[in-house]
Design a protein around this motif. Structure first.
Motif, short mmCIF file in Angstrom:
data_model
loop_
_atom_site.label_atom_id
_atom_site.label_comp_id
_atom_site.label_asym_id
_atom_site.label_seq_id
_atom_site.Cartn_x
_atom_site.Cartn_y
_atom_site.Cartn_z
N CYS A 270 6.21 -9.92 3.66
CA CYS A 270 7.18 -10.99 3.37
C CYS A 270 7.78 -10.84 1.98
O CYS A 270 7.08 -10.53 1.01
N GLY A 271 9.09 -11.07 1.91
CA GLY A 271 9.80 -11.07 0.64
C GLY A 271 10.12 -12.48 0.20
O GLY A 271 9.99 -13.44 0.98
N GLY A 276 11.60 -13.78 4.49
CA GLY A 276 10.16 -13.89 4.22
C GLY A 276 9.59 -15.19 4.75
O GLY A 276 8.46 -15.22 5.28
N ALA A 277 10.35 -16.30 4.63
CA ALA A 277 9.88 -17.58 5.16
C ALA A 277 9.73 -17.52 6.68
O ALA A 277 8.78 -18.08 7.25
N GLU A 299 6.55 -10.02 -3.77
CA GLU A 299 6.70 -10.50 -5.15
C GLU A 299 6.00 -11.86 -5.25
O GLU A 299 6.63 -12.91 -5.06
N PRO A 300 4.70 -11.84 -5.54
CA PRO A 300 3.92 -13.08 -5.51
C PRO A 300 4.41 -14.16 -6.47
O PRO A 300 4.21 -15.35 -6.22
N THR A 304 10.74 -19.16 -2.99
CA THR A 304 11.87 -20.03 -2.68
C THR A 304 11.32 -21.30 -2.04
O THR A 304 10.18 -21.32 -1.54
N PRO A 305 12.10 -22.39 -2.01
CA PRO A 305 11.62 -23.63 -1.37
C PRO A 305 11.19 -23.42 0.07
O PRO A 305 10.18 -23.98 0.52
N GLN A 306 11.96 -22.61 0.83
CA GLN A 306 11.58 -22.35 2.23
C GLN A 306 10.26 -21.62 2.31
O GLN A 306 9.39 -21.96 3.12
#
Length: 433
Positions: A270-271, A276-277, A299-300, A304-306
Motif C-alpha cells: 500500500c502507498g 493504498g486506502a 511510506e509509513p 492520507t485521511p482515507q
C-alpha cells in the motif's frame, strides 16, 4: 414324355416354403425328378446352372410360359408324368388334399382356370420382363457384387482432396479451446466527449471507450458531491478486489472449513494515496474470510485521511502490519500479492518494495493503478473503477468494476452511459483491435 414339356417356364412352390422358377429341361429316367435349367430360387438366380426337384418336394406348380414355336400350351394343372402336385382347392376341415395327375400323350390340355390370367399379369408386373429372356443370359456375379462394395463406394464419396506439398496446419488446439473462431458483434452504448487512445470490448461485444484522467476526476468529484463518498467508493472496489482474490486463490475448493492447514496468505502493498486506502480495505475484507493478510506500507510516515480511516479498521483484524522495508526479507512467497502503491500522481515507489515484488513468484493484481502502470512493477491483473483509462501492457489483464454511479451523474459529465455489466459486478475488458 418329358420332351413334350421341355422348354416350358414354370414356377414351383416347394413344401419347405421356397419358390423355384426355371425352364424345364427334362425328367429323370424314373419320371420322379423334374430337371430345371437356369433356375431362380426366391427371385434370386441359383448358383447352379441346373437343379433337380423330386416329386415329393413339389407342393404347387404353375406354368409361366409355354413352349415356343408350335409346342402345345400347358396350363397350371398339368404336370409331368408321376410328378406330385397339389391342386389349389379350398381347404375344409383343416385337411390338405393332394392329387396325382398323369397326362396321356395325345390328350388335349385342360382349360386354364379363370384366375390364370390374373396370375400371369401379376408375374409380368413383378418381374417386368419375360422370364425366358432373363434365364437365357449368364448371370454376371462379379459385376453385381461390385454394386454392393460399400468400402469402394464410401471411399469415392469421401475422397480427400489432394494436399499441397509441404503444407502444414499451423493451428493446434487444446481440449479446452474452441476450434471455430467467432468474433462477437460490436456495438456501442457508452460514448464519451473526449475519449483517450485505447478502446476496449467486453465478452458480449460491447465497446467501452477509455477516458482521460481529467474526465475521470471530474466524474468522481461530482459523484462524491452527491453522496457517494470516497469511503463508500473504497468499500465497493475493495469488495470487488476481495472477490477476485478469493476466486483466484481457488474459491470454494480452497476455502473449505476442513482445509485449515492450507489457509492462504495474501500480502497487500500500500502507498500513501487513494489506491493504498483501497488496498487496506481489501486486506480487511480478506481477513474476515480467514485469510492471513500482511499489509506493507511503502511510506509509513505519510497517512492520507482515507488511508488513516482504513488503517483504523484494519488494526482490529488478526492481520499483520509491516512498516519497515527490512521486514520484507523475512516474507516467503505468499499465495497472492495485491499492489496498491501508486495513482496517476505517483512517480516513484520504494525500491525495496519493488525489488521484493519482482522477486516473488506469486501472481500480482493491482487496484486502480496509473495508466502507465505501477513504476518498476509488472502485474498480471488490474482492477479499475467505473470507466477505464488508456492502460499500458504492464497493467496486465484489465477488469472493470461497477461502482454503482447513477446514470444521471454520467450524463452531467457529458458521458452517454448504459451499463455494460449485465448481471455482473466485475467484467473483463479486451483491447478493441
Amino acid at each position: 414324355m418329358a420332351n413334350q414339356y421341355k422348354g416350358c417356364c414354370v414356377s414351383i412352390n416347394c413344401v419347405d416354403g421356397s419358390v423355384v422358377q426355371g425352364e424345364v429341361s427334362g425328367m429323370s429316367d424314373d419320371n420322379e425328378t423334374l430337371i430345371l435349367k437356369r433356375p431362380f430360387k426366391n427371385g434370386i438366380p441359383h448358383t447352379e446352372k441346373e437343379i433337380r426337384l423330386k416329386a415329393s418336394m413339389i407342393e404347387n406348380l404353375k406354368i409361366i410360359k409355354a413352349q415356343l414355336e408350335n409346342e402345345p400350351v400347358i396350363n397350371n394343372n398339368q404336370v409331368a408324368k408321376n410328378i406330385k402336385k397339389s391342386v389349389p382347392v379350398p381347404k375344409s376341415n383343416n385337411v390338405k388334399q393332394k392329387n396325382k395327375t398323369k397326362i396321356a400323350p395325345n390328350s388335349e390340355p385342360e382349360q386354364p382356370p379363370q384366375n390364370f390370367t390374373n396370375h400371369k399379369e401379376r408375374n409380368d408386373a413383378c418381374f417386368g420382363v419375360s422370364l425366358d429372356t432373363i434365364v437365357k443370359e449368364d448371370f454376371d456375379f462379379e459385376k453385381n457384387l461390385a454394386l454392393f462394395n460399400k468400402k469402394a463406394f464410401y471411399n469415392k464419396i469421401h475422397k480427400k482432396p489432394d494436399l499441397v506439398p509441404h503444407e502444414k496446419v499451423s493451428n493446434k488446439y487444446k481440449h479446452t479451446e474452441n476450434v471455430l473462431h467467432s468474433t462477437p458483434v460490436k456495438f456501442r452504448q457508452v460514448t464519451v466527449p473526449s475519449p483517450a487512445i485505447n478502446e476496449y470490448i467486453t465478452d458480449d461485444g460491447l465497446v467501452v471507450p477509455s477516458i482521460t484522467s481529467e474526465l475521470r476526476w471530474k466524474l468522481f468529484n461530482l459523484v462524491e458531491e452527491n453522496g457517494l463518498t470516497t469511503g463508500r467508493q473504497n468499500e465497493i472496489i475493495g469488495r470487488a478486489a476481495t472477490e477476485m482474490v478469493l476466486q483466484l486463490l481457488g474459491g470454494g475448493y480452497r476455502f473449505n472449513p476442513r482445509n485449515e492447514h492450507q489457509w492462504p496468505r495474501v500480502v497487500v502493498l500500500c502507498g500513501p494515496n487513494r489506491s493504498g486506502a483501497m488496498g487496506v480495505n481489501c486486506a480487511r475484507q480478506l481477513s474476515s474470510y480467514g485469510v492471513h493478510t500482511v499489509v506493507v506500507l511503502s511510506e509509513p510516515g505519510l497517512y492520507t485521511p482515507q488511508l488513516a480511516n482504513e488503517m483504523a479498521l484494519y488494526q482490529f483484524t488478526t492481520g499483520t502490519l509491516i512498516t519497515s522495508a527490512a521486514e520484507l526479507h523475512g516474507l516467503l512467497d505468499p499465495d497472492f500479492v495485491v499492489v496498491s502503491l501508486a495513482d496517476e500522481q505517483t512517480d516513484t515507489v520504494s525500491r525495496n518494495i519493488t525489488n521484493w515484488a519482482k522477486s516473488v513468484r506469486s501472481p500480482l493484481m493491482a487496484i486502480d493503478p496509473p495508466s502507465q502502470g505501477t513504476p518498476s512493477v509488472v502485474v498480471k491483473y488490474s482492477l479499475v473503477p467505473a470507466l477505464p483509462l488508456s492502460y499500458s501492457e504492464s497493467n496486465g489483464k484489465i477488469y472493470l468494476c461497477n461502482m454503482g454511479i447513477p446514470t444521471q451523474v454520467f450524463h452531467l459529465t457529458g458521458i452517454q452511459y448504459k451499463s455494460p455489466f449485465g448481471s455482473k459486478s466485475v467484467i473483463p475488458l479486451h483491447n478493441n483491435e
